[in-house]
Design an enzyme around this catalytic site. Structure first.
Site, PDB file in Angstrom:
ATOM      1  N   ASP A  46       0.713  -1.262  -0.014  1.00  0.00           N
ATOM      2  CA  ASP A  46       0.045  -0.051  -0.082  1.00  0.00           C
ATOM      3  C   ASP A  46       0.715   1.293   0.061  1.00  0.00           C
ATOM      4  OD1 ASP A  46       0.933  -0.008   2.580  1.00  0.00           O
ATOM      5  OD2 ASP A  46      -1.136   0.173   3.632  1.00  0.00           O
ATOM      6  N   SER A  47       2.198   1.085  -0.099  1.00  0.00           N
ATOM      7  CA  SER A  47       2.987   2.320  -0.300  1.00  0.00           C
ATOM      8  C   SER A  47       2.809   2.785  -1.590  1.00  0.00           C
ATOM      9  CB  SER A  47       4.703   1.700  -0.255  1.00  0.00           C
ATOM     10  OG  SER A  47       4.907   0.627  -1.022  1.00  0.00           O
ATOM     11  N   ASP A  85      -1.103  -5.987  -0.133  1.00  0.00           N
ATOM     12  CA  ASP A  85      -1.344  -5.340   1.290  1.00  0.00           C
ATOM     13  C   ASP A  85      -2.702  -5.331   1.390  1.00  0.00           C
ATOM     14  OD1 ASP A  85       0.783  -4.671   3.158  1.00  0.00           O
ATOM     15  OD2 ASP A  85       1.412  -3.050   1.840  1.00  0.00           O
ATOM     16  N   LYS A 115      -0.991  -9.254   3.330  1.00  0.00           N
ATOM     17  CA  LYS A 115      -0.110  -8.684   4.492  1.00  0.00           C
ATOM     18  C   LYS A 115      -1.040  -7.692   5.210  1.00  0.00           C
ATOM     19  CE  LYS A 115       3.443  -5.593   3.775  1.00  0.00           C
ATOM     20  NZ  LYS A 115       2.837  -4.340   4.606  1.00  0.00           N
ATOM     21  N   GLU A 117      -0.951  -5.306   9.125  1.00  0.00           N
ATOM     22  CA  GLU A 117      -0.029  -4.383  10.030  1.00  0.00           C
ATOM     23  C   GLU A 117      -0.519  -4.679  11.314  1.00  0.00           C
ATOM     24  OE1 GLU A 117       0.468  -0.555   8.798  1.00  0.00           O
ATOM     25  OE2 GLU A 117       1.221  -0.787   6.782  1.00  0.00           O
ATOM     26  N   GLU A 184       9.864  -3.564  10.233  1.00  0.00           N
ATOM     27  CA  GLU A 184      10.098  -2.105   9.687  1.00  0.00           C
ATOM     28  C   GLU A 184      10.748  -1.208  10.452  1.00  0.00           C
ATOM     29  OE1 GLU A 184       7.086  -0.523   6.993  1.00  0.00           O
ATOM     30  OE2 GLU A 184       8.289   1.366   6.809  1.00  0.00           O
TER      31      GLU A 184
HETATM   32  O1  KIV Z   1       3.677  -1.172   1.638  1.00  0.00           O
HETATM   33  C1  KIV Z   1       4.791  -1.414   1.388  1.00  0.00           C
HETATM   34  O2  KIV Z   1       5.638  -1.459   0.474  1.00  0.00           O
HETATM   35  C2  KIV Z   1       5.373  -2.212   2.774  1.00  0.00           C
HETATM   36  C3  KIV Z   1       6.786  -2.391   2.651  1.00  0.00           C
HETATM   37  C4  KIV Z   1       7.502  -1.234   3.152  1.00  0.00           C
HETATM   38  C5  KIV Z   1       7.182  -3.628   3.660  1.00  0.00           C
HETATM   39  O3  KIV Z   1       4.480  -2.468   3.546  1.00  0.00           O
END
Ligand code: KIV
Length: 289
Positions: A46-47, A85, A115, A117, A184
């Site tokens: 989600d970056s 994510d 993924k 968090e 992280e």
């Molecule tokens: O969203 C993302 O790119 C991430 C990485 C920084 C692990 O969660």
């Protein structure tokens, strides 16, 4: 045909002491390049909120955004395990809602895993997803979706209490069935200790060399966005400069009439001779006079 990387492969890699490589990708061309380069784990992070959509944080990223980009990535990838994510508030409300949303990333998006968090409050959700057959990667330390609670993008696990909490969360995620955990912005010795305590692999970003694998954001690795990089990133290319130079040279060629040239242009096809073309154009010229 080469076999796709599985979550079991990653756990076996940790057992053999083989470091795991993970990179983010957000679109078809980059995902294809990464897959063809043999990157075993591709994260549709989600970056993309920051790197592709221009937001300051990942918080505005929606499930629709994630589905759109995950589909583009999975259309390209043949070999890598694709992890998508789950965006902010798509898994924190109830385990059932999380299951429905994770299911969409797998079923419609084509990802092989999701993924999420955090630790404590979402452990039950992780177990629910795993029971439904959805592989889950955890993410501890700096969890960007909680940036406002954490007070900024800064190093985590700075006190004995915070280290205790990190270890407890990591063990709880493993117990709930997570197949790997991203760490992280965690001090390197802490990340190494967590990695040694777990049977599942840790994937570090700003967490030192003692993790079982490393992940980087592709736009940092390529230095695609102009400006300073986070301290944990190492640029392996300077694409901001390469792209800037290419588009400036293109603009200059267009302005001076050097693009397109003969090689990039098409002559008259066999069925249209120059005399016929001239006659057609004359018809219009005469009408204009
Ligand atoms: O969203 C993302 O790119 C991430 C990485 C920084 C692990 O969660």
């Amino acid at each position: 045909m080469t076999q796709r990387v599985t979550v079991a492969d990653l756990i076996a890699m940790k057992r053999r002491g083989e470091r795991i490589v993970m990179l983010t990708a957000y679109d078809y061309p980059s995902a294809r390049l990464l897959d063809e380069a043999g990157i075993p784990v591709i994260l549709v992070g989600d970056s993309l909120g920051n790197t592709v959509l221009g937001y300051d944080t990942t918080i505005p990223v929606t499930l629709a955004d994630m589905l759109h980009h995950t589909k583009a990535v999975t259309r390209a990838v043949r070999q890598a395990l694709v992890v998508a994510d789950m965006p902010f508030l798509t898994y924190q409300v109830t385990p059932e809602e999380a299951l429905r949303n994770a299911g969409r990333l797998i079923q419609e998006g084509g990802a092989q895993a999701v993924k999420v968090e955090g630790g404590g409050p979402i452990i039950e959700t992780v177990a629910r997803l795993v029971r439904a057959g959805i592989p889950v990667m955890g993410h501890l330390g700096l969890t960007p979706q909680s940036v406002h609670t954490l007070g900024g993008f800064r190093l985590q696990a700075r006190t004995a209490g915070a280290v205790r909490q990190l270890i407890a969360d990591a063990l709880a995620l493993e117990q709930a069935g997570a197949f790997a955990i991203v760490l992280e912005l965690v001090p390197a010795p802490v990340a190494q200790a967590v990695s040694e305590l777990l049977r599942i692999p840790t994937i570090g970003i700003g967490a030192g060399p003692g993790c079982d694998g490393q992940v980087q954001v592709l736009t940092d690795l390529l230095h695609l966005l102009p400006g300073p990089l986070p301290r944990h990133a190492r640029p392996y290319a300077d694409l901001a400069a390469v792209v800037g130079d290419a588009v400036r040279r293109y603009a200059e060629d267009v302005r001076r009439g050097a693009f397109p040239g003969e090689a990039e242009s098409f002559g008259l096809p066999r069925d249209l001779d120059p005399q016929t073309l001239a006659a057609v154009i004359d018809e219009f010229r005469m009408r204009q006079e």
